[in-house]
Design a protein around this motif. Structure first.
Motif, PDB file in Angstrom:
ATOM      1  N   ALA A 146     -11.846   3.382  -0.927  1.00  0.00           N
ATOM      2  CA  ALA A 146     -13.069   2.921  -0.052  1.00  0.00           C
ATOM      3  C   ALA A 146     -14.038   4.309   0.179  1.00  0.00           C
ATOM      4  N   ALA A 147     -13.373   5.451   0.299  1.00  0.00           N
ATOM      5  CA  ALA A 147     -14.152   6.586   0.381  1.00  0.00           C
ATOM      6  C   ALA A 147     -14.966   7.181  -0.817  1.00  0.00           C
ATOM      7  N   ASN A 197       0.759  -1.175  -0.020  1.00  0.00           N
ATOM      8  CA  ASN A 197       0.055  -0.254   0.134  1.00  0.00           C
ATOM      9  C   ASN A 197       0.813   1.149   0.093  1.00  0.00           C
ATOM     10  N   THR A 198       0.220   2.423  -0.499  1.00  0.00           N
ATOM     11  CA  THR A 198       0.925   3.508  -0.473  1.00  0.00           C
ATOM     12  C   THR A 198       0.048   4.627   0.249  1.00  0.00           C
ATOM     13  N   ALA A 220      -8.861  -5.082  -6.267  1.00  0.00           N
ATOM     14  CA  ALA A 220      -9.965  -4.039  -6.536  1.00  0.00           C
ATOM     15  C   ALA A 220      -9.970  -3.105  -5.377  1.00  0.00           C
ATOM     16  N   ALA A 221      -9.564  -3.475  -4.325  1.00  0.00           N
ATOM     17  CA  ALA A 221      -9.762  -2.502  -3.189  1.00  0.00           C
ATOM     18  C   ALA A 221      -8.531  -1.449  -3.465  1.00  0.00           C
ATOM     19  N   GLY A 222      -7.512  -1.496  -4.294  1.00  0.00           N
ATOM     20  CA  GLY A 222      -6.561  -0.659  -4.334  1.00  0.00           C
ATOM     21  C   GLY A 222      -5.308  -1.117  -3.902  1.00  0.00           C
ATOM     22  N   TYR A 232      -4.185   5.786   3.776  1.00  0.00           N
ATOM     23  CA  TYR A 232      -3.621   4.667   2.460  1.00  0.00           C
ATOM     24  C   TYR A 232      -4.283   4.958   1.290  1.00  0.00           C
ATOM     25  N   ALA A 233      -3.803   4.516   0.108  1.00  0.00           N
ATOM     26  CA  ALA A 233      -4.746   4.592  -1.001  1.00  0.00           C
ATOM     27  C   ALA A 233      -5.807   4.057  -1.106  1.00  0.00           C
TER      28      ALA A 233
END
Length: 248
Positions: free
Chosen positions: A190-191, A106-107, A242-244, A184-185
Protein backbone atom coordinates in the motif's frame (compact mmCIF):
# COMPACT_ATOMS: atom_id res chain seq x y z
CA UNK A 1 -9.53 5.11 26.26
CA UNK A 2 -11.39 2.39 28.17
CA UNK A 3 -13.51 -0.09 26.16
CA UNK A 4 -16.79 1.33 27.49
CA UNK A 5 -15.78 4.79 26.34
CA UNK A 6 -14.78 3.44 22.95
CA UNK A 7 -18.19 1.86 22.52
CA UNK A 8 -19.85 5.15 23.43
CA UNK A 9 -17.78 6.98 20.85
CA UNK A 10 -18.49 4.34 18.23
CA UNK A 11 -22.20 4.62 18.93
CA UNK A 12 -22.00 8.34 18.19
CA UNK A 13 -20.02 8.17 14.98
CA UNK A 14 -21.31 4.95 13.43
CA UNK A 15 -25.03 4.78 12.66
CA UNK A 16 -27.01 1.93 14.12
CA UNK A 17 -27.62 -0.80 11.60
CA UNK A 18 -31.33 -0.13 12.04
CA UNK A 19 -31.02 3.42 10.67
CA UNK A 20 -32.59 3.93 7.26
CA UNK A 21 -34.40 0.59 7.38
CA UNK A 22 -37.25 -0.22 5.06
CA UNK A 23 -40.88 -0.69 6.07
CA UNK A 24 -40.29 -4.36 6.84
CA UNK A 25 -37.65 -3.54 9.46
CA UNK A 26 -34.64 -4.17 7.21
CA UNK A 27 -31.59 -1.98 7.02
CA UNK A 28 -29.72 -0.20 4.26
CA UNK A 29 -26.61 0.39 6.41
CA UNK A 30 -24.12 -2.14 7.72
CA UNK A 31 -21.06 -1.43 9.84
CA UNK A 32 -17.90 -3.49 9.44
CA UNK A 33 -15.21 -3.52 12.14
CA UNK A 34 -11.91 -4.42 10.47
CA UNK A 35 -8.23 -4.61 11.40
CA UNK A 36 -6.22 -1.58 10.31
CA UNK A 37 -4.17 -3.66 7.87
CA UNK A 38 -7.38 -4.29 5.88
CA UNK A 39 -7.96 -0.59 5.17
CA UNK A 40 -7.24 -0.54 1.45
CA UNK A 41 -8.72 -3.93 0.54
CA UNK A 42 -11.91 -3.58 2.59
CA UNK A 43 -12.47 -0.05 1.28
CA UNK A 44 -12.47 -1.48 -2.24
CA UNK A 45 -14.69 -4.40 -1.22
CA UNK A 46 -17.15 -2.01 0.44
CA UNK A 47 -17.32 0.03 -2.76
CA UNK A 48 -18.03 -3.12 -4.76
CA UNK A 49 -20.65 -4.27 -2.27
CA UNK A 50 -22.45 -0.92 -2.47
CA UNK A 51 -22.35 -1.06 -6.28
CA UNK A 52 -23.95 -4.52 -6.22
CA UNK A 53 -26.50 -3.49 -3.56
CA UNK A 54 -28.06 -0.17 -4.62
CA UNK A 55 -29.15 1.88 -1.63
CA UNK A 56 -26.89 0.03 0.82
CA UNK A 57 -24.23 1.98 2.72
CA UNK A 58 -21.21 0.15 4.19
CA UNK A 59 -19.63 1.95 7.14
CA UNK A 60 -16.05 0.87 7.86
CA UNK A 61 -14.30 1.22 11.23
CA UNK A 62 -10.58 0.40 11.18
CA UNK A 63 -8.53 -0.02 14.35
CA UNK A 64 -6.41 -2.48 16.27
CA UNK A 65 -8.00 -5.94 16.22
CA UNK A 66 -7.96 -6.10 20.02
CA UNK A 67 -9.82 -2.80 20.28
CA UNK A 68 -12.43 -3.84 17.73
CA UNK A 69 -12.96 -7.26 19.32
CA UNK A 70 -13.61 -5.62 22.69
CA UNK A 71 -16.04 -3.19 21.08
CA UNK A 72 -17.91 -6.11 19.54
CA UNK A 73 -18.14 -7.92 22.88
CA UNK A 74 -19.34 -4.72 24.54
CA UNK A 75 -22.22 -4.52 22.05
CA UNK A 76 -21.01 -1.79 19.69
CA UNK A 77 -23.54 -1.19 16.88
CA UNK A 78 -21.88 -3.23 14.15
CA UNK A 79 -22.62 -6.12 11.82
CA UNK A 80 -19.32 -7.78 10.86
CA UNK A 81 -15.94 -8.25 12.55
CA UNK A 82 -12.68 -9.02 10.72
CA UNK A 83 -9.47 -9.35 12.73
CA UNK A 84 -5.79 -9.85 11.95
CA UNK A 85 -5.45 -13.05 13.95
CA UNK A 86 -7.53 -15.94 15.20
CA UNK A 87 -6.75 -15.43 18.89
CA UNK A 88 -8.30 -11.97 18.88
CA UNK A 89 -11.36 -13.24 17.03
CA UNK A 90 -11.69 -16.02 19.62
CA UNK A 91 -11.76 -13.37 22.35
CA UNK A 92 -14.93 -11.97 20.73
CA UNK A 93 -16.66 -15.35 20.40
CA UNK A 94 -19.59 -14.30 22.60
CA UNK A 95 -20.45 -11.63 20.01
CA UNK A 96 -20.19 -13.86 16.92
CA UNK A 97 -23.36 -14.99 15.16
CA UNK A 98 -21.47 -17.74 13.29
CA UNK A 99 -18.17 -19.53 13.48
CA UNK A 100 -15.43 -17.32 12.00
CA UNK A 101 -13.92 -18.23 8.64
CA UNK A 102 -10.37 -17.46 7.55
CA UNK A 103 -10.17 -15.39 4.37
CA UNK A 104 -6.50 -14.35 4.08
CA UNK A 105 -3.00 -14.59 5.48
CA UNK A 106 -0.20 -12.08 5.90
CA UNK A 107 3.48 -11.95 6.80
CA UNK A 108 5.61 -9.22 8.30
CA UNK A 109 8.36 -7.18 6.66
CA UNK A 110 10.66 -4.35 7.69
CA UNK A 111 10.22 -0.98 5.98
CA UNK A 112 12.32 2.18 5.99
CA UNK A 113 11.55 5.64 4.63
CA UNK A 114 12.12 5.88 0.88
CA UNK A 115 15.50 7.55 1.28
CA UNK A 116 16.53 5.05 4.00
CA UNK A 117 18.33 7.67 6.17
CA UNK A 118 19.94 5.07 8.43
CA UNK A 119 21.40 3.21 5.46
CA UNK A 120 19.89 -0.12 6.49
CA UNK A 121 20.70 -3.05 4.24
CA UNK A 122 18.70 -5.66 6.12
CA UNK A 123 17.06 -6.70 9.36
CA UNK A 124 20.39 -7.03 11.19
CA UNK A 125 20.87 -3.26 10.89
CA UNK A 126 18.33 -2.72 13.67
CA UNK A 127 21.13 -3.53 16.12
CA UNK A 128 23.29 -0.64 14.88
CA UNK A 129 23.74 2.20 17.40
CA UNK A 130 21.51 5.17 16.71
CA UNK A 131 19.02 3.26 14.54
CA UNK A 132 15.42 3.73 15.67
CA UNK A 133 12.57 1.41 14.80
CA UNK A 134 8.92 1.13 15.77
CA UNK A 135 6.46 -1.73 16.16
CA UNK A 136 2.91 -2.34 17.36
CA UNK A 137 1.88 -2.73 20.99
CA UNK A 138 1.97 -6.36 22.07
CA UNK A 139 -1.81 -6.49 22.55
CA UNK A 140 -2.28 -6.06 18.78
CA UNK A 141 -1.70 -8.98 16.40
CA UNK A 142 1.00 -7.00 14.58
CA UNK A 143 2.78 -6.51 17.90
CA UNK A 144 2.62 -10.19 18.77
CA UNK A 145 4.15 -11.13 15.43
CA UNK A 146 6.86 -8.46 15.70
CA UNK A 147 7.75 -9.67 19.20
CA UNK A 148 7.92 -13.27 17.99
CA UNK A 149 10.17 -12.33 15.07
CA UNK A 150 12.43 -10.27 17.34
CA UNK A 151 12.82 -13.32 19.57
CA UNK A 152 13.30 -15.66 16.59
CA UNK A 153 16.14 -13.47 15.34
CA UNK A 154 17.70 -12.65 18.71
CA UNK A 155 17.08 -8.92 18.34
CA UNK A 156 18.21 -7.10 21.49
CA UNK A 157 17.57 -3.47 20.42
CA UNK A 158 14.27 -2.14 21.75
CA UNK A 159 11.72 -0.23 19.67
CA UNK A 160 11.68 3.56 20.02
CA UNK A 161 7.90 3.41 20.41
CA UNK A 162 5.01 0.97 20.35
CA UNK A 163 2.07 2.04 18.19
CA UNK A 164 -1.61 1.15 18.52
CA UNK A 165 -1.85 -0.49 15.09
CA UNK A 166 0.18 -1.24 11.98
CA UNK A 167 -0.98 1.85 10.09
CA UNK A 168 0.40 3.99 12.91
CA UNK A 169 3.73 2.19 12.57
CA UNK A 170 3.73 2.84 8.83
CA UNK A 171 2.90 6.52 9.40
CA UNK A 172 5.90 6.89 11.73
CA UNK A 173 8.16 5.52 9.00
CA UNK A 174 6.75 7.45 6.04
CA UNK A 175 6.89 10.69 8.02
CA UNK A 176 10.59 10.07 8.81
CA UNK A 177 9.92 9.79 12.54
CA UNK A 178 11.62 6.39 12.65
CA UNK A 179 14.38 4.70 10.66
CA UNK A 180 12.38 1.49 10.27
CA UNK A 181 9.20 -0.28 11.29
CA UNK A 182 7.62 -3.73 11.48
CA UNK A 183 4.59 -3.80 9.16
CA UNK A 184 2.66 -6.40 7.21
CA UNK A 185 3.64 -7.13 3.63
CA UNK A 186 0.31 -5.64 2.56
CA UNK A 187 1.15 -2.32 4.21
CA UNK A 188 4.40 -2.18 2.27
CA UNK A 189 2.42 -2.79 -0.93
CA UNK A 190 0.00 0.00 0.00
CA UNK A 191 2.87 2.39 0.76
CA UNK A 192 4.43 1.79 -2.64
CA UNK A 193 7.52 3.89 -3.38
CA UNK A 194 7.18 5.77 -0.09
CA UNK A 195 9.12 2.97 1.61
CA UNK A 196 11.97 0.55 1.02
CA UNK A 197 11.14 -3.01 2.05
CA UNK A 198 13.35 -5.71 3.57
CA UNK A 199 12.51 -9.31 4.34
CA UNK A 200 12.62 -10.45 7.97
CA UNK A 201 14.29 -13.82 8.61
CA UNK A 202 11.80 -16.47 9.79
CA UNK A 203 8.81 -14.34 8.72
CA UNK A 204 7.37 -17.39 6.99
CA UNK A 205 7.25 -19.09 10.40
CA UNK A 206 5.02 -16.34 11.82
CA UNK A 207 2.16 -16.20 9.31
CA UNK A 208 -0.96 -14.49 10.61
CA UNK A 209 -4.46 -15.58 9.57
CA UNK A 210 -7.42 -13.22 9.12
CA UNK A 211 -10.88 -14.49 10.18
CA UNK A 212 -14.26 -12.83 9.59
CA UNK A 213 -17.72 -13.36 11.10
CA UNK A 214 -21.10 -11.62 11.38
CA UNK A 215 -22.02 -10.26 14.81
CA UNK A 216 -24.98 -11.15 17.00
CA UNK A 217 -25.95 -7.49 17.39
CA UNK A 218 -26.35 -7.04 13.62
CA UNK A 219 -29.72 -5.54 12.72
CA UNK A 220 -29.53 -7.01 9.22
CA UNK A 221 -28.04 -10.49 9.33
CA UNK A 222 -28.75 -11.04 5.63
CA UNK A 223 -26.65 -8.08 4.53
CA UNK A 224 -23.95 -8.96 7.06
CA UNK A 225 -23.80 -12.48 5.67
CA UNK A 226 -23.64 -11.20 2.11
CA UNK A 227 -20.68 -8.97 2.94
CA UNK A 228 -18.90 -11.93 4.55
CA UNK A 229 -19.66 -13.98 1.42
CA UNK A 230 -18.11 -11.28 -0.77
CA UNK A 231 -14.91 -11.29 1.26
CA UNK A 232 -14.74 -15.10 0.97
CA UNK A 233 -15.63 -15.17 -2.72
CA UNK A 234 -13.27 -15.39 -5.70
CA UNK A 235 -13.88 -11.69 -6.30
CA UNK A 236 -12.83 -10.97 -2.74
CA UNK A 237 -9.80 -13.20 -3.11
CA UNK A 238 -8.68 -11.23 -6.16
CA UNK A 239 -8.96 -7.91 -4.30
CA UNK A 240 -7.04 -9.29 -1.34
CA UNK A 241 -4.37 -10.88 -3.54
CA UNK A 242 -3.79 -7.59 -5.35
CA UNK A 243 -3.26 -5.96 -1.95
CA UNK A 244 -0.58 -8.51 -1.08
CA UNK A 245 -2.53 -10.92 1.11
CA UNK A 246 -1.86 -14.64 0.90
CA UNK A 247 -4.48 -17.35 0.55
CA UNK A 248 -6.14 -18.77 3.68
Amino acid sequence: MRPAALVAVLALVLPLAACGGDDEGGSDTITVLAAASLTESFTELADRFEADHPGVDVKLAFDSSATLAQQAVDGAPADVLATADTATMDSARDALAEDPRTFATNTMVLVTPRDNPAGLTGFEGLEDPGVTYVACVDTAPCGKVAAALSADNGLTAKPASLEVDVKSVLAKVTSDEADAGFVYATDAVAAGDRVETFEIPHAADEVTSYPIAPLTQSRDSALAGQFVDLVLSEEGRQVLSAAGFGKP
